[in-house]
Each structure stands twice: as structure tokens, then as C-alpha cells.
Design an enzyme around this catalytic site. Structure first.
Site, PDB file in Angstrom:
ATOM      1  N   ARG A  46      82.697  49.694  22.077  1.00 60.89           N
ATOM      2  CA  ARG A  46      83.930  50.312  22.633  1.00 60.89           C
ATOM      3  C   ARG A  46      84.406  51.671  21.738  1.00 60.89           C
ATOM      4  O   ARG A  46      84.296  52.433  22.158  1.00 60.89           O
ATOM      5  CB  ARG A  46      84.909  49.531  22.632  1.00 60.89           C
ATOM      6  CG  ARG A  46      85.949  50.124  23.544  1.00 60.89           C
ATOM      7  CD  ARG A  46      87.096  49.128  24.285  1.00 60.89           C
ATOM      8  NE  ARG A  46      87.650  49.891  25.304  1.00 60.89           N
ATOM      9  CZ  ARG A  46      88.922  50.030  25.581  1.00 60.89           C
ATOM     10  NH1 ARG A  46      89.867  49.653  24.402  1.00 60.89           N
ATOM     11  NH2 ARG A  46      89.414  50.497  26.414  1.00 60.89           N
ATOM     12  N   HIS A  50      84.322  55.378  23.053  1.00 57.30           N
ATOM     13  CA  HIS A  50      85.527  56.083  22.919  1.00 57.30           C
ATOM     14  C   HIS A  50      85.521  57.407  21.949  1.00 57.30           C
ATOM     15  O   HIS A  50      85.945  58.379  22.015  1.00 57.30           O
ATOM     16  CB  HIS A  50      86.660  55.249  22.712  1.00 57.30           C
ATOM     17  CG  HIS A  50      87.147  54.660  23.734  1.00 57.30           C
ATOM     18  ND1 HIS A  50      88.428  54.018  24.087  1.00 57.30           N
ATOM     19  CD2 HIS A  50      86.599  54.325  24.816  1.00 57.30           C
ATOM     20  CE1 HIS A  50      88.513  53.377  25.260  1.00 57.30           C
ATOM     21  NE2 HIS A  50      87.473  53.395  25.880  1.00 57.30           N
ATOM     22  N   HIS A 173      80.154  46.251  30.082  1.00 61.22           N
ATOM     23  CA  HIS A 173      81.283  45.281  30.262  1.00 61.22           C
ATOM     24  C   HIS A 173      80.802  43.995  30.603  1.00 61.22           C
ATOM     25  O   HIS A 173      81.706  42.949  30.869  1.00 61.22           O
ATOM     26  CB  HIS A 173      82.371  45.680  31.603  1.00 61.22           C
ATOM     27  CG  HIS A 173      83.385  46.941  31.257  1.00 61.22           C
ATOM     28  ND1 HIS A 173      83.966  47.377  32.073  1.00 61.22           N
ATOM     29  CD2 HIS A 173      83.507  47.303  30.070  1.00 61.22           C
ATOM     30  CE1 HIS A 173      84.720  48.480  31.519  1.00 61.22           C
ATOM     31  NE2 HIS A 173      84.373  48.263  30.172  1.00 61.22           N
ATOM     32  N   TRP A 189      84.687  39.417  31.182  1.00 60.55           N
ATOM     33  CA  TRP A 189      84.095  39.452  32.438  1.00 60.55           C
ATOM     34  C   TRP A 189      83.151  38.404  32.825  1.00 60.55           C
ATOM     35  O   TRP A 189      82.889  38.227  33.809  1.00 60.55           O
ATOM     36  CB  TRP A 189      83.548  40.939  32.301  1.00 60.55           C
ATOM     37  CG  TRP A 189      84.216  42.110  32.415  1.00 60.55           C
ATOM     38  CD1 TRP A 189      84.549  42.758  33.496  1.00 60.55           C
ATOM     39  CD2 TRP A 189      84.748  42.886  31.313  1.00 60.55           C
ATOM     40  NE1 TRP A 189      85.296  44.049  33.236  1.00 60.55           N
ATOM     41  CE2 TRP A 189      85.534  43.887  31.920  1.00 60.55           C
ATOM     42  CE3 TRP A 189      84.856  42.724  29.802  1.00 60.55           C
ATOM     43  CZ2 TRP A 189      86.231  44.864  31.083  1.00 60.55           C
ATOM     44  CZ3 TRP A 189      85.658  43.642  29.220  1.00 60.55           C
ATOM     45  CH2 TRP A 189      86.189  44.760  29.864  1.00 60.55           C
TER      46      TRP A 189
HETATM   47 ZN1  ZEM Z   1      85.158  49.649  28.752  1.00 62.12          ZN
HETATM   48  N1  ZEM Z   1      87.040  48.904  28.871  1.00 62.12           N
HETATM   49  N2  ZEM Z   1      85.614  51.029  30.232  1.00 62.12           N
HETATM   50  N3  ZEM Z   1      83.502  50.598  28.680  1.00 62.12           N
HETATM   51  N4  ZEM Z   1      84.874  48.285  27.447  1.00 62.12           N
HETATM   52  C1  ZEM Z   1      87.577  47.918  27.914  1.00 62.12           C
HETATM   53  C2  ZEM Z   1      86.730  46.884  27.192  1.00 62.12           C
HETATM   54  C3  ZEM Z   1      85.533  47.413  26.736  1.00 62.12           C
HETATM   55  C4  ZEM Z   1      86.955  50.854  30.894  1.00 62.12           C
HETATM   56  C5  ZEM Z   1      88.224  50.437  30.669  1.00 62.12           C
HETATM   57  O1  ZEM Z   1      89.417  50.702  30.998  1.00 62.12           O
HETATM   58  C6  ZEM Z   1      88.099  49.063  29.544  1.00 62.12           C
HETATM   59  C7  ZEM Z   1      82.940  51.549  29.501  1.00 62.12           C
HETATM   60  C8  ZEM Z   1      83.688  52.191  30.583  1.00 62.12           C
HETATM   61  C9  ZEM Z   1      84.848  51.843  31.040  1.00 62.12           C
HETATM   62  C10 ZEM Z   1      83.551  48.422  26.610  1.00 62.12           C
HETATM   63  C11 ZEM Z   1      82.389  49.182  26.674  1.00 62.12           C
HETATM   64  C12 ZEM Z   1      82.260  50.382  27.622  1.00 62.12           C
HETATM   65  C13 ZEM Z   1      88.634  47.537  28.296  1.00 62.12           C
HETATM   66  C14 ZEM Z   1      89.605  46.487  27.912  1.00 62.12           C
HETATM   67  C15 ZEM Z   1      89.439  48.378  29.424  1.00 62.12           C
HETATM   68  C16 ZEM Z   1      90.478  48.586  29.991  1.00 62.12           C
HETATM   69  C17 ZEM Z   1      90.325  46.941  26.350  1.00 62.12           C
HETATM   70  C18 ZEM Z   1      91.114  45.889  25.593  1.00 62.12           C
HETATM   71  O2  ZEM Z   1      92.006  45.433  26.140  1.00 62.12           O
HETATM   72  O3  ZEM Z   1      90.636  45.403  24.443  1.00 62.12           O
HETATM   73  C19 ZEM Z   1      86.817  51.846  32.134  1.00 62.12           C
HETATM   74  C20 ZEM Z   1      87.907  52.272  33.120  1.00 62.12           C
HETATM   75  C21 ZEM Z   1      85.431  52.327  32.218  1.00 62.12           C
HETATM   76  C22 ZEM Z   1      84.717  53.134  33.038  1.00 62.12           C
HETATM   77  C23 ZEM Z   1      84.508  52.814  34.298  1.00 62.12           C
HETATM   78  C24 ZEM Z   1      81.764  51.933  28.823  1.00 62.12           C
HETATM   79  C25 ZEM Z   1      80.714  53.047  29.445  1.00 62.12           C
HETATM   80  C26 ZEM Z   1      81.458  51.353  27.911  1.00 62.12           C
HETATM   81  C27 ZEM Z   1      80.287  51.220  26.975  1.00 62.12           C
HETATM   82  C28 ZEM Z   1      79.224  51.641  27.203  1.00 62.12           C
HETATM   83  C29 ZEM Z   1      83.445  47.119  25.775  1.00 62.12           C
HETATM   84  C30 ZEM Z   1      82.151  46.641  24.938  1.00 62.12           C
HETATM   85  C31 ZEM Z   1      84.775  46.600  25.754  1.00 62.12           C
HETATM   86  C32 ZEM Z   1      85.083  45.239  25.219  1.00 62.12           C
HETATM   87  C33 ZEM Z   1      85.940  45.487  23.985  1.00 62.12           C
HETATM   88  C34 ZEM Z   1      86.643  44.271  23.228  1.00 62.12           C
HETATM   89  O4  ZEM Z   1      87.234  44.607  22.325  1.00 62.12           O
HETATM   90  O5  ZEM Z   1      85.934  43.336  23.538  1.00 62.12           O
END
Ligand code: ZEM
Length: 288
Positions: A46, A50, A173, A189
Site C-alpha cells: 500500500r 500511494h 486487495h 477481503w
Molecule cells: Zn487499496 N485500500 N484501494 N489498493 N490497498 C485499502 C487497503 C489496501 C482503495 C482503498 O480505498 C483502500 C489499490 C486500490 C484501491 C492495497 C493495495 C492497493 C484500504 C484500507 C482502503 C480503504 C486501508 C486501511 O484501513 O488500512 C481503493 C478505493 C482503490 C481503488 C479502486 C491498489 C491499486 C493497490 C495496489 C496495487 C493493500 C495491499 C491494502 C491493505 C493494506 C494493509 O495495511 O493491510
């Protein structure tokens, strides 16, 4: 003697780092039974995302190049809540490898995490050079989980991705979870959040998703167990017909998902970066 020492001084910092050694050291930081589901891998992925996903192809601003995610105000943007945890975990490696840039460290951490959690290998290049806080991107460049397909497209088209690449990237995800104290959303997920799989797609298609009954922001839980979640933005990949084609493809064909994810993730990590001409491309072997 003077001639030789001067030559040495002119070696650019990025060339003085053994990235294979950094890879190994990042891999050693992944596991921690007291953190979350036992791995920093998901939050490293993540962080890399970001750090990179702020890119705007029209103005050529943002992206991982300057590592501006570590500076306020960008570090304090709502979307980046909790990523300080990942940066702090990686900081000792910045101290150990003085010549690595933060941009290279954060993106490489994403690559290591994907690979070591069982995902595809991902090509990666060094040579980013860090920028100061005045290069921070404005808030609002990362996707808002509460919104749907139009918003998701706006955000990712701005970076230069197409529908197939977007559908592949969101497969990340499969990893990790939502934390109420970070995003307000809650839960993983699927049942194996520390393994890189195509389960985001299979879970999305194979479950009945119902609104979670709680005081928090609108999200979905699987009807059967209630243990797994989807964001409103995740659900858009099921309901939008053009996204859904790819969701179905990746759910039935894990190899195609791995190939497409690898290419799209490598592209994400390089958005907007001006690499030195002689920067080599690495494809690190996963450790045993
Ligand atoms: Zn995420 N993501 N993401 N994402 N994401 C979260 C967690 C993680 C969206 C999003 O709002 C959120 C991509 C695309 C998009 C990861 C990787 C990638 C979380 C939760 C949210 C709300 C955060 C938390 O509470 O800790 C949205 C709206 C997306 C687009 C549609 C893409 C592209 C990613 C990588 C290629 C990962 C690995 C996580 C888990 C993080 C963790 O700490 O476990």
C-alpha cells in the site's frame, strides 16, 4: 591519487547501493507475529502504491520519484493514514544504506512484498531522487473507497491506466485488511490476507455481498460468514460491465492475472520518474 578519489565522489548515490542486499533486508522485515495478520507485506504494497498513485500525466507531477509521501502535508492526507507504520519499519534500512533514496526504498518494498507473499516477479529500476515538501501533491489524487466506477476511472485514467490495468491492480486487495482507525472501514477481503492470490476476484464473484450493519461508513460483507469485506469501490468492479469482463478473466485464470498485475504494478511504480539513462532493470528472484 586526487584524480581517483574525485572520480569516486562523482559516482551517483544510487549506483553505490547493492539492491539485492536491500531486497533481502526488506524481506527480513516482513514477518512479525505481533503485527496485524503477521506480515508488513500488505502495508508495504500500500505504501508503494500511494507513493506512486499521485501521478498526473497532464502536469507530470506526483509519482514515486520524489518520495513526497514522507512529508507533510502529503503524509497527513486521509488516504495515507497508517502508512507511517510502513515507513517507520523501513527507516533502519535507509540508515543502513545511506545512498538509497526513499523513493527507491518504498517502491522496492512493494516489489519485495508482492514477490515474497507468493505473487509474480515484478521488474524494478533504481535511480529516483528524493524531493522536499514543496513538491507534495494536493490531496484528492488517490481513490475514494466510498465511490464507484466513474470515480475509479477518473483517478486511474489520470495516471495513464486503462480498464484492464485498473482491474489487474485492484487485485492487490487479496492482501491485507481495512483498519477502522486508518480508513474507517473494517476487515480483510479473504481468509489468506498474507498470500498474494487471485482471491479478490473469486471472492467478489462467488459471494453474495450485503451491506454491513454498523455505524461505520458504507461497506459490504459476505452474506454467508460476515467475515470478509468489500469497499463500495470494489463492488464497482462487479457491477460495471467493462470492469467485470476482466474480473471474470482473472478469477478463472490466475496466470493471466499474475502477468497483468506484474506489468501494471511495475508501470505504477515508475509513473513520472525520470530514471538515469544507465539505470539497470532488475527482476529479483524470490528468496527460498
Ligand atoms: Zn487499496 N485500500 N484501494 N489498493 N490497498 C485499502 C487497503 C489496501 C482503495 C482503498 O480505498 C483502500 C489499490 C486500490 C484501491 C492495497 C493495495 C492497493 C484500504 C484500507 C482502503 C480503504 C486501508 C486501511 O484501513 O488500512 C481503493 C478505493 C482503490 C481503488 C479502486 C491498489 C491499486 C493497490 C495496489 C496495487 C493493500 C495491499 C491494502 C491493505 C493494506 C494493509 O495495511 O493491510
Amino acid at each position: 591519487w586526487y584524480f581517483y578519489s574525485k572520480q569516486q565522489d562523482e559516482t551517483p548515490a544510487w549506483k553505490k547501493v547493492n539492491y539485492q542486499n536491500v531486497y533481502k533486508d526488506i524481506a527480513d522485515l516482513l514477518e512479525d507475529e505481533n503485527y496485524d495478520d503477521g506480515s508488513y507485506g500488505p502495508v508495504f504494497v500500500r505504501l508503494a502504491w500511494h507513493a506512486s498513485g499521485t501521478y498526473d500525466k497532464k502536469t507530470h507531477t506526483g509519482g514515486s520519484g520524489g518520495a513526497t509521501i514522507r512529508h507533510a502535508p502529503e503524509s497527513e492526507h486521509g488516504a495515507n493514514a497508517g502508512l507511517d507504520v510502513a515507513r517507520r519499519r523501513l527507516e533502519p534500512l535507509k540508515q543502513k544504506y545511506r545512498n538509497i533514496s526513499y523513493g527507491d526504498l518504498y517502491t522496492l518494498a512493494g516489489v519485495v512484498a508482492v514477490q515474497e507473499l507468493g505473487g509474480p516477479t515484478v521488474q524494478w529500476r533504481p535511480g529516483r531522487s528524493d524531493l522536499q515538501a514543496d513538491a507534495c501533491t494536493p490531496d484528492g489524487r488517490l481513490p475514494d473507497a466510498a465511490q464507484g466506477a466513474d470515480h475509479v476511472r477518473d483517478i486511474f485514467y489520470r495516471m495513464g491506466f486503462d480498464d484492464r490495468e485498473i482491474a489487474a491492480l485492484v487485485g492487490a486487495h487479496a492482501l491485507g485488511r481495512c483498519h477502522t482507525y486508518r480508513s474507517g472501514f473494517d476487515g480483510p477481503w479473504n481468509a489468506s490476507p498474507t498470500a498474494f492470490t487471485n482471491f479478490f476476484y473469486t471472492e467478489l464473484l462467488n459471494n453474495t455481498w450485503v451491506p454491513k450493519k454498523w455505524d461505520g461508513p458504507k461497506q459490504f460483507v459476505d452474506k454467508q460468514s460476515g467475515a470478509f469485506m468489500m469497499l463500495p469501490a470494489d463492488m464497482a468492479f462487479k457491477t460495471d460491465p467493462r470492469f467485470r469482463t476482466y474480473i471474470e478473466l482473472y478469477a478463472r485464470d490466475q496466470d493471466t492475472f499474475f502477468n497483468d498485475f506484474s506489468a501494471a504494478f511495475a508501470k505504477l511504480l515508475e509513473l513520472g520518474v525520470k530514471f538515469p539513462e544507465d539505470a539497470p532493470t532488475y527482476r529479483f528472484k524470490p528468496l527460498d
